[in-house]
Design an enzyme around this catalytic site. Structure first.
Site, PDB file in Angstrom:
ATOM      1  CD  GLU A 151      -3.566  -1.668  -7.096  1.00 24.29           C
ATOM      2  OE1 GLU A 151      -3.999  -2.719  -7.606  1.00 24.29           O
ATOM      3  OE2 GLU A 151      -3.236  -1.564  -5.892  1.00 24.29           O
ATOM      4  CG  HIS A 160     -14.578  -5.667  -8.280  1.00 29.06           C
ATOM      5  ND1 HIS A 160     -14.835  -6.057  -6.989  1.00 29.06           N
ATOM      6  CD2 HIS A 160     -13.394  -6.233  -8.616  1.00 29.06           C
ATOM      7  CE1 HIS A 160     -13.856  -6.832  -6.562  1.00 29.06           C
ATOM      8  NE2 HIS A 160     -12.963  -6.959  -7.536  1.00 29.06           N
TER       9      HIS A 160
END
Length: 342
Positions: free
Chosen positions: A65, A134
Site C-alpha cells: 500500500e 476487513h
C-alpha cells in the site's frame, strides 16, 4: 452515450461507470491497485476497465500500500490523475506516511507548483462478516489531516457523481465506499445480518458524465423536531429508524466530511433545536465528536438538548458480535427518545 440516459445501478456499478466515463474523457487518468486489472477488483468495481482502456491505464500492483500511494504521488507530479484502490480500508495504514506526508502537503510545500490530484478509493466499514482486518471505519484519521478531502457516498447516484468530482479535484481525496451497501439496501431489519448481495436498489443513475459537488450535504428527509446527521450506511439505518419510530426528524446525509457543509447543518439544527449524530466508527475521537463541537459552536443558543452521539463501541472490531457493534434501531431509538425528552 448520452449524458441524459439513465440506467438502474447498484453502487458497484455506479463506481465502475464513473471510472469508465472519466477514463474515456481524460487520458491522464490511470487506475491502479491490487487485483484491479484482469480480475476487476475483489468487489468487481473495476471489472472490464482493463480490457476497454488497456493495461497501461488499468494495472495491478504488488501488495504494498505504501508503494501504491508513493507511485501515485510521483505520477501526479508528472501530470497524471491516478485513482489508486486500497483493497480494504483496513489495509490503508502502511500508506499513511505517503498520504499524510506527501500527497496532503505537496501543494503547500511546493508553493502551488505541484498538486496531488489523487483519488484514493477504498471499501470501508462492516457488514460482510470480514472481521477485524476487513471492517474498519478509519475516516476520522483522514479528516484530521489538513490538505485531504474525505468523501463517503450513501447511494449509487451520489457515488458516481462524487467520484467524478473527486477525480477532477486537484487535491487528494480519500473516497471511502461503504461495502455493506455496495450491492443493495437491506430488508428493513437492521438488528441482524442479511446477505449483502441479496437485494439490488432501484436507483436511476445517468450513464454519462455528471458531478455531485464536494462539500454539499443532502437533506434526505425534511423534519422539524430533531436533526439527524449521518453518512454512508448509517443514512439508511437512520432512515429506517426514523420511519419506524414515526419521528418528525430531518435526516441529513453529509456526503463529504471534508469539506463539510456546515451551512446546511446549522440551518437544520437552528430549526429543530436538537441533534443526533450517527456513525459506524468508534466513539472516542470519531468524526461525530467534531460534528458535536461544530453544532455547539454554531447553534448553542438554539439547542434544546445536548447533542447525542450513536456510534460503534470503543473496542477492537468484534467479529462474532458485528451486528451488536453497529448503531441500530435500539441504540438510535434510545438516543432520539432522550434528545426529544430533554
Amino acid at each position: 452515450m448520452s449524458d441524459t440516459s439513465t440506467k438502474t445501478m447498484n453502487m458497484i456499478q455506479a463506481i465502475n461507470s464513473a471510472l469508465d466515463v472519466m477514463m474515456a474523457r481524460d487520458s491522464d487518468i490511470v487506475v491502479m491497485g491490487e487485483d484491479v486489472g484482469y480480475f476487476g477488483g475483489v468487489f468487481k468495481a473495476t471489472e472490464g476497465l482493463q480490457a476497454k482502456h488497456g493495461k497501461t491505464r488499468v494495472f495491478d500492483t504488488p501488495i504494498t500500500e505504501c508503494g501504491i500511494i508513493g507511485v501515485a504521488v510521483g505520477m501526479c507530479t508528472y501530470g497524471l490523475r491516478p485513482v489508486p484502490e486500497i483493497q480494504f480500508a483496513d489495509y490503508i495504514y502502511p500508506a499513511l506516511d505517503q498520504i499524510v506526508s506527501e500527497a496532503a502537503r505537496l501543494r503547500y510545500r511546493s508553493a502551488g507548483e505541484f498538486t496531488a490530484p489523487i483519488t484514493v478509493r477504498s471499501p470501508f466499514g462492516g457488514g460482510i462478516f470480514g472481521g477485524q482486518t476487513h471492517s474498519q471505519s478509519p475516516e476520522g484519521i483522514f479528516t484530521h489531516v489538513a490538505g485531504l478531502k474525505t468523501v463517503i457516498p450513501s447511494n449509487p447516484y451520489d457515488a458516481k457523481g462524487l467520484l467524478i468530482a473527486a477525480i477532477e479535484d486537484n487535491d487528494p481525496v480519500i473516497f471511502f465506499e461503504p461495502k455493506r451497501i455496495y450491492n443493495g439496501p437491506f430488508d428493513g431489519n437492521y438488528d441482524r445480518p442479511v446477505t449483502p448481495w441479496s437485494k439490488h436498489p432501484t436507483s436511476a443513475v445517468p450513464e454519462g458524465y455528471y458531478k455531485v459537488p464536494l462539500g454539499k450535504a443532502a437533506v434526505v428527509r425534511p423534519g422539524n423536531d430533531v436533526t439527524v446527521l449521518a453518512y454512508g450506511t448509517m443514512v439508511h439505518v437512520a432512515a429506517a429508524v426514523i420511519e419506524e419510530k414515526g419521528i418528525d426528524a430531518e435526516l441529513i446525509d453529509l456526503r463529504t466530511l471534508v469539506p463539510l457543509d456546515i451551512e446546511t447543518i446549522t440551518e437544520s439544527v437552528k430549526k429543530t433545536g436538537r441533534c443526533v449524530v450517527v456513525h459506524e466508527a468508534t466513539k472516542t475521537s470519531g468524526f461525530g465528536a467534531e460534528l458535536s463541537a461544530l453544532v455547539q459552536e454554531h447553534c448553542f443558543h438554539h439547542l434544546e438538548a445536548p447533542v447525542q452521539r450513536v456510534t460503534g463501541w470503543d473496542t477492537p472490531y468484534p467479529h462474532s458480535l458485528e451486528w451488536a457493534y453497529f448503531p441500530g434501531p435500539v441504540r438510535l431509538g434510545e438516543a432520539l427518545k432522550r434528545v426529544m425528552q430533554d
